[in-house]
Design an enzyme around this catalytic site. Structure first.
Site, PDB file in Angstrom:
ATOM      1  CE1 TYR A 134     -31.329 -29.802 -38.598  1.00  0.00           C
ATOM      2  CE2 TYR A 134     -32.465 -31.573 -39.723  1.00  0.00           C
ATOM      3  CZ  TYR A 134     -32.469 -30.543 -38.804  1.00  0.00           C
ATOM      4  OH  TYR A 134     -33.612 -30.266 -38.093  1.00  0.00           O
TER       5      TYR A 134
ATOM      6  CE  LYS B 271     -37.899 -15.818 -39.741  1.00  0.00           C
ATOM      7  NZ  LYS B 271     -39.185 -15.366 -39.224  1.00  0.00           N
TER       8      LYS B 271
ATOM      9  CG  ASP C  91     -42.245 -16.781 -38.795  1.00  0.00           C
ATOM     10  OD1 ASP C  91     -42.356 -16.906 -40.030  1.00  0.00           O
ATOM     11  OD2 ASP C  91     -41.848 -15.727 -38.270  1.00  0.00           O
TER      12      ASP C  91
ATOM     13  CG  ASP D 200     -36.306 -32.672 -38.643  1.00  0.00           C
ATOM     14  OD1 ASP D 200     -37.111 -33.607 -38.508  1.00  0.00           O
ATOM     15  OD2 ASP D 200     -35.269 -32.565 -37.961  1.00  0.00           O
TER      16      ASP D 200
ATOM     17  CG  ASP E  93     -41.566 -34.913 -36.312  1.00  0.00           C
ATOM     18  OD1 ASP E  93     -41.685 -35.706 -37.276  1.00  0.00           O
ATOM     19  OD2 ASP E  93     -40.771 -35.106 -35.375  1.00  0.00           O
TER      20      ASP E  93
END
Ligand code: NAD
Length: 359
Positions: A142, A191, A223, A247, A251
């Site tokens: 980001y 990852k 994942d 992020d 959520d």
């Protein structure tokens, strides 16, 4: 103990929910012999109206001079048409930058009394959901460069994901310290089967683990983590991960607990001065009606005691009182169920205050 707390009531339901959290803090102070001094700070739409700026320097300075900051929520349609740099949310971004908070910490906790509100199957919820996601907040993809250009006549977009070992180490420390104050289990999510930044992440986490022999470190690919959060959330205590993974996972985790009005959060940096706020917004649709759920804000105040002031007993007392309130069948409108007793925002605060006791 004496503590200075900067209080940002903000907009919409902000002032109503903050009022209840302050009552709870006053009760804790009286019970445990502390003094909390509250300093009001203008931020958001109300600051635009008063000062023509969503966070004037003098208001930010009050936050930086405090031991921690408690925030309700900011924003509302009244300020939709102001220029971008003047929007209420800009105040929040400026506050985070000014405080240098690089870690966002969100608990995912299901209250057994509200288990029906979870979209997960009962047998999964019954095993318990009580973990925290520690998300790196100001690095990663980001904050890398973002470009779109023509490459041999084909439109091509590039987003750069960078982490250096210092950035990873400082968020790793928050993960280990948080685990130390809870169940002492830390799951590092990355990852590393694909990304170099993740391989460095994993290496730094394992080096740090030597300094925290009392915390059990495990690794998980992102994942798999997304699947495990819905399949077996009871396995997690603290998850630490980079910005974009955090992020998305945070959520996902807030959804499985069922109610947006119940979830607190903290943002921390190098010092113990943190920013504590519920995860929801200013809910303009119910502002001023005394029906908002103040529990996310009350639990944010409890997090402040636990993580910034080292007052674990006091934080436990607040969380126990919230449990007792739910056990007694009291509910605000957002979590109302048949057979329960509906209360407003201020009555909810008063009931929780009355249930705070020393262990
Ligand atoms: P929201 O979270 O304010 O509201 C979403 C829905 O949840 C609404 O129906 C609302 O009534 C309900 N809700 C939220 N909190 C509740 C509570 N404590 N009790 C009962 N019901 C509750 O999200 P939104 O409507 O998308 O945003 C409204 C405003 O808040 C916007 O201006 C947005 O920019 C701002 N916002 C601020 C923050 C912040 O201050 N950190 C975060 C998110 C959104």
């Amino acid at each position: 103990m004496n503590k200075q707390i900067a209080v940002i009531r903000g907009d919409g339901i902000g002032p109503e929910i903050i009022e209840q959290a302050l009552r709870v803090l006053e009760k804790v102070a009286a019970l445990y012999g502390h003094t909390f001094t509250f300093t009001d700070v203008d931020m958001g739409g109300c600051a635009i109206d008063k000062w023509g700026d969503p966070l004037p320097e003098a208001e930010l300075a009050k936050c930086l001079a405090s031991d921690s900051v408690l925030l309700g929520a900011v924003g509302g349609s009244k300020w939709n048409d102001v220029p971008g740099h003047m929007r209420p949310e800009k105040g929040l971004l400026r506050l985070r930058a000014g405080m240098g908070v690089y870690s966002n910490n969100r608990p995912a906790r299901i209250w057994p009394q509200l288990a029906d509100a979870s979209p997960l199957k009962k047998e999964i919820v019954d095993r318990g959901i009580d973990f925290i996601i520690v998300r790196e907040l100001i690095g990663g993809i980001y904050f890398g460069s973002h470009t779109t250009s023509d490459v041999d006549g084909v439109k091509t977009a590039v987003d750069v994901l960078t982490y250096d070992e210092r950035e990873i180490e400082r968020i790793g420390r928050i993960g280990f310290e948080t685990a130390r104050k809870r169940g002492k289990r830390l799951c590092s999510v990355e990852k590393s089967n694909v990304l170099d930044s993740s391989r460095l992440w994993k290496k730094v986490m394992h080096a740090l683990a030597e300094e925290y022999p009392d915390v059990e470190l495990s690794d998980m690919l992102v994942d798999n983590c997304a699947m495990q959060i819905v399949k077996n959330p009871a396995q997690f205590d603290v998850i630490v991960t980079e910005n974009m993974f955090g992020d998305i996972l945070s959520d996902e985790a807030s959804m499985i607990t069922g109610s947006i009005g119940m979830i607190p959060s903290s943002s921390l940096g190098a010092s113990s001065c943190g920013l504590y706020e519920p995860i929801h917004g200013s809910a303009p649709d119910i502002a001023g009606m005394d029906i908002a759920n103040p529990i996310g804000t009350i639990l944010s105040a409890a997090m402040m005691l636990r993580y910034s002031f080292d007052m674990a007993e006091e934080a436990d007392a607040i969380e126990r009182a919230v449990g007792a309130y739910l056990d007694a069948g009291w509910r605000t409108a957002d979590v109302m169920q048949p057979g329960m007793k509906q209360v407003g925002c201020s009555e909810c605060g008063a009931l929780i205050c009355s249930l705070i006791t020393k262990a």
